[in-house]
Design an enzyme around this catalytic site. Structure first.
Site, PDB file in Angstrom:
ATOM      1  N   ARG A  35       7.809 -32.022 -22.559  1.00  0.00           N
ATOM      2  CA  ARG A  35       8.706 -32.703 -21.660  1.00  0.00           C
ATOM      3  C   ARG A  35       8.452 -33.472 -20.646  1.00  0.00           C
ATOM      4  NH1 ARG A  35      11.786 -30.020 -16.955  1.00  0.00           N
ATOM      5  NH2 ARG A  35      14.097 -30.787 -17.256  1.00  0.00           N
ATOM      6  N   ILE A  61      17.609 -35.373 -16.561  1.00  0.00           N
ATOM      7  CA  ILE A  61      17.160 -34.785 -17.869  1.00  0.00           C
ATOM      8  C   ILE A  61      17.608 -33.000 -17.455  1.00  0.00           C
ATOM      9  CG2 ILE A  61      14.891 -34.151 -16.771  1.00  0.00           C
ATOM     10  CD1 ILE A  61      13.921 -34.064 -19.691  1.00  0.00           C
ATOM     11  N   SER A  62      18.364 -32.590 -18.484  1.00  0.00           N
ATOM     12  CA  SER A  62      19.275 -31.364 -17.930  1.00  0.00           C
ATOM     13  C   SER A  62      18.011 -30.392 -18.109  1.00  0.00           C
ATOM     14  CB  SER A  62      19.722 -31.039 -19.291  1.00  0.00           C
ATOM     15  OG  SER A  62      21.058 -31.982 -19.428  1.00  0.00           O
ATOM     16  N   GLN A  63      18.537 -29.012 -17.301  1.00  0.00           N
ATOM     17  CA  GLN A  63      17.711 -28.028 -17.165  1.00  0.00           C
ATOM     18  C   GLN A  63      17.405 -27.496 -18.546  1.00  0.00           C
ATOM     19  OE1 GLN A  63      20.154 -24.922 -15.799  1.00  0.00           O
ATOM     20  NE2 GLN A  63      18.590 -23.331 -15.406  1.00  0.00           N
TER      21      GLN A  63
END
Length: 211
Positions: A35, A61-63
């Protein structure tokens, strides 16, 4: 990934399992994906926290939990051809590309699309087609799709996306303004059923393109 990053990614996958993610293929994809590659270096130390993070241009950037949950919902339909609306950093695309034979992804912000393509190339993912354009319109020339995932919140479900689903295809989309719901929409011929999955918070899905 470095040994430290590998351990952190494995720990993230374990925390997602503890949070209720059950699909082992999704958890493995999270464990396999660096990530930190999808973030600015200054935020690298937060890469494996279960939180959304800024990526510039007013986007995030999403959880990881939401990435995994949306992917899990999509995979229930065993899609072979997937459309993603909102490439963003490319992290969600990296997860999807490991789990579906063909991924098409659309991004309206050119600079983000360029960065995402470079990152995904580094991961040796070659089953992805990229489009710079308006996500509200989908990608008609590539459709129809077995599944569509939207990674930004629409005020309403875009009709163009519904029209690009195959019969029994699924659309995973957050809908709403300040209060948003994650919807799972399934096509049944010319009819559609909709199920509220949970409350979420995403950046808005904006019309048009941005260089």
């Amino acid at each position: 990934m470095s040994r430290v990053a590998t351990t952190a990614a494995l720990n993230l996958a374990k925390s997602l399992r503890d949070a209720g993610i059950r699909d082992e293929a999704v958890l493995q994809a999270v464990a396999n994906t660096p990530r930190e590659l999808f973030l600015d270096a200054a935020l690298g130390h937060k890469a494996y926290e279960n939180t959304a993070l800024p990526i510039g241009m007013g986007q995030t950037i999403s959880q990881p939990y939401i990435v995994a949950r949306m992917t899990e919902l999509l995979l229930e339909h065993k899609p072979k051809k997937v459309l993603e609306i909102g490439t963003g950093s490319g992290y969600q695309a990296a997860i999807l590309a490991q789990l579906s034979p063909e991924l098409c992804t659309v991004e309206r912000i050119k600079s983000l699309q360029i960065q995402a393509r470079q990152r995904l190339k580094r991961l040796d993912l070659h089953n992805i087609s990229f489009k710079y354009g308006d996500g509200w319109k989908g990608w008609p020339n590539k459709g129809p799709f077995d599944a569509i995932m939207v990674t930004a919140a629409a005020a309403t479900v875009p009709e163009a996306l519904l029209g690009q689903l195959v019969d029994n295809g699924v659309l995973i989309i957050p809908v709403g303004d300040t209060s948003q719901q994650l919807l799972k929409v399934v096509r049944h011929g010319e009819q559609f059923s909709s199920e509220v999955v949970e409350i979420v918070r995403f950046v808005p899905l904006v019309n048009g393109e941005l260089a």
